[in-house]
Design a protein around this motif. Sequence first.
Motif, PDB file in Angstrom:
ATOM      1  N   GLY A 176       0.763  -1.247   0.000  1.00 21.58           N
ATOM      2  CA  GLY A 176       0.000   0.000   0.000  1.00 21.58           C
ATOM      3  C   GLY A 176       0.790   1.291   0.000  1.00 21.58           C
ATOM      4  N   ALA A 225       1.777   2.980  -4.929  1.00 21.80           N
ATOM      5  CA  ALA A 225       0.733   2.513  -5.841  1.00 21.80           C
ATOM      6  C   ALA A 225       1.275   2.265  -7.247  1.00 21.80           C
ATOM      7  CB  ALA A 225      -0.413   3.515  -5.890  1.00 21.80           C
ATOM      8  N   ASP A 226       2.126   3.150  -7.728  1.00 23.02           N
ATOM      9  CA  ASP A 226       2.700   2.975  -9.069  1.00 23.02           C
ATOM     10  C   ASP A 226       4.179   2.645  -8.923  1.00 23.02           C
ATOM     11  OD1 ASP A 226       0.576   3.901 -11.190  1.00 23.02           O
ATOM     12  OD2 ASP A 226       0.431   5.335  -9.537  1.00 23.02           O
ATOM     13  N   GLY A 280       2.063  -1.598  -4.722  1.00 21.41           N
ATOM     14  CA  GLY A 280       1.272  -1.388  -3.514  1.00 21.41           C
ATOM     15  C   GLY A 280      -0.219  -1.273  -3.772  1.00 21.41           C
ATOM     16  N   PHE A 281      -0.590  -1.012  -5.000  1.00 18.28           N
ATOM     17  CA  PHE A 281      -2.010  -0.926  -5.344  1.00 18.28           C
ATOM     18  C   PHE A 281      -2.608  -2.331  -5.309  1.00 18.28           C
ATOM     19  CE2 PHE A 281      -5.604  -0.500  -8.298  1.00 18.28           C
ATOM     20  CZ  PHE A 281      -6.211   0.640  -7.804  1.00 18.28           C
ATOM     21  N   ILE A 282      -1.956  -3.243  -5.993  1.00 21.02           N
ATOM     22  CA  ILE A 282      -2.441  -4.622  -6.041  1.00 21.02           C
ATOM     23  C   ILE A 282      -2.304  -5.290  -4.676  1.00 21.02           C
ATOM     24  CG2 ILE A 282      -1.937  -6.890  -7.023  1.00 21.02           C
ATOM     25  CD1 ILE A 282      -1.011  -5.090  -9.509  1.00 21.02           C
ATOM     26  N   ASN A 304      -2.320  -4.051  -1.750  1.00 20.82           N
ATOM     27  CA  ASN A 304      -3.318  -3.567  -0.796  1.00 20.82           C
ATOM     28  C   ASN A 304      -4.681  -4.191  -1.070  1.00 20.82           C
ATOM     29  OD1 ASN A 304      -5.479  -1.339   0.025  1.00 20.82           O
ATOM     30  ND2 ASN A 304      -3.681  -1.120   1.327  1.00 20.82           N
ATOM     31  N   ILE A 305      -5.033  -4.311  -2.334  1.00 19.21           N
ATOM     32  CA  ILE A 305      -6.327  -4.920  -2.685  1.00 19.21           C
ATOM     33  C   ILE A 305      -6.338  -6.395  -2.280  1.00 19.21           C
ATOM     34  CG2 ILE A 305      -7.774  -5.601  -4.660  1.00 19.21           C
ATOM     35  CD1 ILE A 305      -7.032  -2.809  -5.882  1.00 19.21           C
ATOM     36  N   VAL A 306      -5.240  -7.096  -2.543  1.00 21.80           N
ATOM     37  CA  VAL A 306      -5.149  -8.517  -2.166  1.00 21.80           C
ATOM     38  C   VAL A 306      -5.263  -8.673  -0.642  1.00 21.80           C
ATOM     39  CG1 VAL A 306      -3.514 -10.460  -1.997  1.00 21.80           C
ATOM     40  CG2 VAL A 306      -3.863  -9.298  -4.191  1.00 21.80           C
ATOM     41  N   LYS A 353      -6.558  -6.630   1.617  1.00 15.04           N
ATOM     42  CA  LYS A 353      -7.871  -6.277   2.162  1.00 15.04           C
ATOM     43  C   LYS A 353      -8.937  -7.280   1.751  1.00 15.04           C
ATOM     44  CE  LYS A 353      -6.983  -1.513   3.149  1.00 15.04           C
ATOM     45  NZ  LYS A 353      -7.084  -0.110   2.706  1.00 15.04           N
ATOM     46  N   MET A 354      -8.780  -7.850   0.577  1.00 14.77           N
ATOM     47  CA  MET A 354      -9.725  -8.875   0.143  1.00 14.77           C
ATOM     48  C   MET A 354      -9.589 -10.113   1.041  1.00 14.77           C
ATOM     49  SD  MET A 354     -10.170 -10.208  -3.749  1.00 14.77           S
ATOM     50  CE  MET A 354     -10.816 -11.854  -4.042  1.00 14.77           C
ATOM     51  N   HIS A 372      -3.111  -1.944  11.734  1.00 13.53           N
ATOM     52  CA  HIS A 372      -4.414  -1.692  11.136  1.00 13.53           C
ATOM     53  C   HIS A 372      -5.171  -0.662  11.974  1.00 13.53           C
ATOM     54  CE1 HIS A 372      -7.934  -2.611   8.861  1.00 13.53           C
ATOM     55  NE2 HIS A 372      -7.410  -3.695   8.336  1.00 13.53           N
ATOM     56  N   SER A 413     -10.099   0.617  -5.690  1.00 14.47           N
ATOM     57  CA  SER A 413      -8.909   1.398  -5.353  1.00 14.47           C
ATOM     58  C   SER A 413      -8.409   1.037  -3.941  1.00 14.47           C
ATOM     59  CB  SER A 413      -9.214   2.890  -5.474  1.00 14.47           C
ATOM     60  OG  SER A 413      -8.024   3.641  -5.348  1.00 14.47           O
ATOM     61  N   ILE A 414      -7.539   1.883  -3.416  1.00 16.17           N
ATOM     62  CA  ILE A 414      -6.938   1.556  -2.112  1.00 16.17           C
ATOM     63  C   ILE A 414      -7.286   2.625  -1.076  1.00 16.17           C
ATOM     64  CG2 ILE A 414      -5.105   0.189  -3.128  1.00 16.17           C
ATOM     65  CD1 ILE A 414      -3.211   2.536  -2.759  1.00 16.17           C
ATOM     66  N   GLY A 433      -5.237   5.928  -4.783  1.00 17.06           N
ATOM     67  CA  GLY A 433      -5.168   5.008  -5.911  1.00 17.06           C
ATOM     68  C   GLY A 433      -3.905   5.188  -6.724  1.00 17.06           C
ATOM     69  N   ASN A 434      -3.785   4.414  -7.789  1.00 11.96           N
ATOM     70  CA  ASN A 434      -2.660   4.653  -8.681  1.00 11.96           C
ATOM     71  C   ASN A 434      -3.030   5.791  -9.644  1.00 11.96           C
ATOM     72  OD1 ASN A 434      -4.276   3.409 -10.604  1.00 11.96           O
ATOM     73  ND2 ASN A 434      -3.221   1.442 -10.457  1.00 11.96           N
ATOM     74  N   GLY A 445     -10.514  -3.249  -1.550  1.00 14.17           N
ATOM     75  CA  GLY A 445     -10.481  -4.705  -1.641  1.00 14.17           C
ATOM     76  C   GLY A 445     -11.413  -5.380  -0.644  1.00 14.17           C
ATOM     77  N   ARG A 446     -11.590  -4.754   0.505  1.00 11.72           N
ATOM     78  CA  ARG A 446     -12.447  -5.368   1.529  1.00 11.72           C
ATOM     79  C   ARG A 446     -13.930  -5.260   1.175  1.00 11.72           C
ATOM     80  NH1 ARG A 446     -10.542  -3.003   6.232  1.00 11.72           N
ATOM     81  NH2 ARG A 446      -9.463  -1.266   5.314  1.00 11.72           N
ATOM     82  N   ILE A 491     -15.352  -5.686  -1.930  1.00 13.27           N
ATOM     83  CA  ILE A 491     -15.744  -6.331  -3.194  1.00 13.27           C
ATOM     84  C   ILE A 491     -17.029  -7.140  -3.077  1.00 13.27           C
ATOM     85  CG2 ILE A 491     -15.033  -8.091  -4.890  1.00 13.27           C
ATOM     86  CD1 ILE A 491     -12.138  -7.046  -4.527  1.00 13.27           C
ATOM     87  N   PHE A 492     -17.156  -7.906  -1.987  1.00 11.79           N
ATOM     88  CA  PHE A 492     -18.315  -8.809  -1.856  1.00 11.79           C
ATOM     89  C   PHE A 492     -19.436  -8.218  -1.006  1.00 11.79           C
ATOM     90  CE2 PHE A 492     -14.433 -11.439  -2.195  1.00 11.79           C
ATOM     91  CZ  PHE A 492     -14.663 -11.929  -3.471  1.00 11.79           C
ATOM     92  N   ILE A 502      -5.474  -6.361 -12.401  1.00 12.40           N
ATOM     93  CA  ILE A 502      -6.041  -6.467 -11.061  1.00 12.40           C
ATOM     94  C   ILE A 502      -7.289  -7.350 -11.058  1.00 12.40           C
ATOM     95  CG2 ILE A 502      -7.192  -5.128  -9.256  1.00 12.40           C
ATOM     96  CD1 ILE A 502      -5.253  -2.834 -10.369  1.00 12.40           C
ATOM     97  N   MET A 539      -8.158 -15.134  -7.242  1.00 14.67           N
ATOM     98  CA  MET A 539      -8.038 -15.273  -5.791  1.00 14.67           C
ATOM     99  C   MET A 539      -9.379 -15.732  -5.207  1.00 14.67           C
ATOM    100  SD  MET A 539      -6.497 -12.394  -3.266  1.00 14.67           S
ATOM    101  CE  MET A 539      -6.997 -12.369  -1.542  1.00 14.67           C
TER     102      MET A 539
END
Lengths: 317, 317
Positions: A147, A150-151, A231-233, A235-237, A239-240, A282, B183-184, B191-192, B216-217, B219-220, B233, B240
């Motif tokens: 995180g 991001a780029d 860090g963009f991906i 962070n998404i992974v 948090k998911m 967190h 995004s993040i 975000g990026n 990411g948290r 999504i569902f 992404i 995943m």
Amino acid sequence: MNQPIKVAIDAMGGDFAPESPVKGALMAAQERPGDIVIVLIGQEDAIRAQLPEEVPANIQIVHADEVIGMAEHPTKAMQQKTRSSIALGYHLLKEGKVDVFCGAGNTGAMYVGALFSIKAIEGIMRPALISHVPMVNGNVGVILDVGANADCKPEVLAQFAQLGNLYCKYVLEHEQPRVALLSIGEEEQKGNIAVQAAHKILKEAEHLHFVGNIEGRDIFLDKADVIVCDGFIGNIVLKMAESVYEIMNKRNLHDAFFDRMNYEAIGGSPILGVNGNVVIGHGISSPLAIRNMILLAEKFAQAELNSKIKNALLQSI
Amino acid sequence: MNQPIKVAIDAMGGDFAPESPVKGALMAAQERPGDIVIVLIGQEDAIRAQLPEEVPANIQIVHADEVIGMAEHPTKAMQQKTRSSIALGYHLLKEGKVDVFCGAGNTGAMYVGALFSIKAIEGIMRPALISHVPMVNGNVGVILDVGANADCKPEVLAQFAQLGNLYCKYVLEHEQPRVALLSIGEEEQKGNIAVQAAHKILKEAEHLHFVGNIEGRDIFLDKADVIVCDGFIGNIVLKMAESVYEIMNKRNLHDAFFDRMNYEAIGGSPILGVNGNVVIGHGISSPLAIRNMILLAEKFAQAELNSKIKNALLQSI
């Protein structure tokens, strides 16, 4: 006997501060009386209100006037609030008065604070946030960045691979970590432009056991010890994964593997590549999460990763 | 009475072809005798070997000499194997002999085939692959792109938002889909670079209910009906999620929500923004997955999304 590790913690950081940080610190202090000393930084009255009358001998308090809010602009807040708990934490860390600083407050301010005060190690392009990843077979791997950046240019991704490798080696004590790029296909030419270019660099990297690309489906399958992404991906992974645990918990599904995706179990994300040991927690941290962040901070400080990173940079020149 | 929908399927596509495609086609054909006609494309002998002696009246076979392998280079294969089942499927689609073409073969070849034959709709920068997302409250949303476009400019992300919106409206029949960027952080400036710029475009977009960023948290959690991201992404998120289902299944954890993450239930990913209806399935497709892909293809064809996309493009000029 070894000196105890001195862990400073931002007692005002997080959605449930100071209650969560102080209670979590108490748990850790009582569990490891000879091993750690905890320095609680924040408004003394508010901290004392959360402590028992007899404060454990390995808990100290350092008063800080100001607090940086969770929603404040990181750079502005760090410039203006020089007497905040975060600013003071970094001051103690920089002066060598504590071995490691951790906090669950404003993530941006924690990250920016590190760059402003202890600064990036020379040669490190972008310090990274790393997180542990539970593997379904019981092992533990890492993913970075989660995180802070991001780029990322390919060279930055390649350096994350080096940083993650050293973390895995010296903090998690994996003998020869397998390093992989997170991508959308196993073949070298799969991925976005940055990942394809990073693949080319890593293929040639010495001192690194690069195993190629892994996919989203492989994250928890122990195909790699170090999972590299921007860090963009990341962070998404991350948090998911946290949300999968939360949804399971709400639906009353309990399982030894998925329980390890609970952010509370993971504790926090160390910053790699700065001149000092920092762990970011967190925002929603419970006392248990804070306790685990402190234990992670202890382990992280013991590994003395910064000197290993500096040595590795010297070798690669 | 409506004419039945004519669904062509690549009988040679996927890891378990022709068995899986043919068996899945049989299931769908028997379930919807008056509603669909299925055209199995591939090596006739191999197809017949999987069919009962009495072939249902709504199954037809079109012989194709050649097969494109799962690992072949998409563009080369499509140029060279003009008598392959994929090439023939696109030929039938282009000539209007079938309403929709679907297949679980080489994803790249399926995508490239669409660009070569039926081609992108004028004004569409990059056709996108879309996937359904199960929401924990029982709703169904969509995410796009899930793998066709790894690097996306902000304008392309904004167009994905439009495409996803129309899909959600006309295929899933959501009245006013909520559209979000993955995004993040929720704030506009998180975000990026591409996502930040896409946010600016979408904020101003008419005919679109843009609800900002989700994380990411989320999504569902049904915070948005249309989740927009680049294909790098989206692919990682999709795979995943699939792996979460697979791990749960292996660990004997069963749950109505997580079972919907099974790729078999989702069926496949329609391509949005080409002059024809195409659905791409998972390489590992079982007969059940193929059956669901065919039913999704039927629904997709019925919605006549292409004409809606063209109208929307005319409106926005």
